[in-house]
Scaffold this motif. Structure first.
Motif, short mmCIF file in Angstrom:
data_model
loop_
_atom_site.label_atom_id
_atom_site.label_comp_id
_atom_site.label_asym_id
_atom_site.label_seq_id
_atom_site.Cartn_x
_atom_site.Cartn_y
_atom_site.Cartn_z
N PRO A 45 4.11 10.77 3.31
CA PRO A 45 4.47 10.48 4.70
C PRO A 45 3.35 10.73 5.69
N PHE A 46 2.31 11.46 5.30
CA PHE A 46 1.22 11.74 6.22
C PHE A 46 0.12 10.66 6.16
N CYS A 47 -0.44 10.44 4.97
CA CYS A 47 -1.57 9.50 4.86
C CYS A 47 -1.14 8.12 4.37
N LYS A 48 0.13 7.97 4.00
CA LYS A 48 0.72 6.69 3.59
C LYS A 48 0.21 6.15 2.25
N THR A 49 -0.47 6.98 1.45
CA THR A 49 -0.88 6.52 0.13
C THR A 49 0.26 6.71 -0.85
N PHE A 50 0.22 5.99 -1.96
CA PHE A 50 1.25 6.09 -2.97
C PHE A 50 0.75 6.97 -4.11
N VAL A 51 1.66 7.76 -4.65
CA VAL A 51 1.33 8.68 -5.73
C VAL A 51 2.50 8.70 -6.71
N HIS A 52 2.19 8.94 -7.99
CA HIS A 52 3.24 9.07 -9.00
C HIS A 52 4.07 10.32 -8.70
N VAL A 53 5.36 10.21 -8.88
CA VAL A 53 6.25 11.34 -8.62
C VAL A 53 5.82 12.56 -9.42
#
Length: 85
Positions: A45-53
């Motif tokens: 939610p801060f930098c808007k990058t996607f990451v694996h759960v």
């Protein structure tokens, strides 16, 4: 001409039957860090990058669980959240 149409019909029939019988690769569950689909991605939610759960930094803020790409993003988000409250 009939042979070509028969070949096309058989190919389409093969694809339809294969689609009904083959369900695709099984989804593996990650049980090492609280479950979840291994391939599931969440957005920081801060930098808007996607990451694996499974690789995400998790924080419970205001009763809601957030996922972050790093501890730095989590800290910045918490700081911003506290300033806004």
């Amino acid at each position: 001409m009939r042979l070509i149409l028969l070949a096309i019909l058989l190919y389409v029939l093969y694809k339809v039957v294969k689609g009904f019988l083959w369900k695709g690769p099984a989804q593996f569950q990650d049980t090492s860090r609280g479950g979840g689909d291994v391939s599931e991605m969440v957005q920081d939610p801060f930098c808007k990058t996607f990451v694996h759960v499974k690789d995400a930094q998790r924080r419970l803020i205001g009763g809601k669980e957030y996922f972050f790409c790093s501890t730095e993003c989590a800290d910045k988000f918490i700081k911003k959240h506290k300033e806004g409250a």
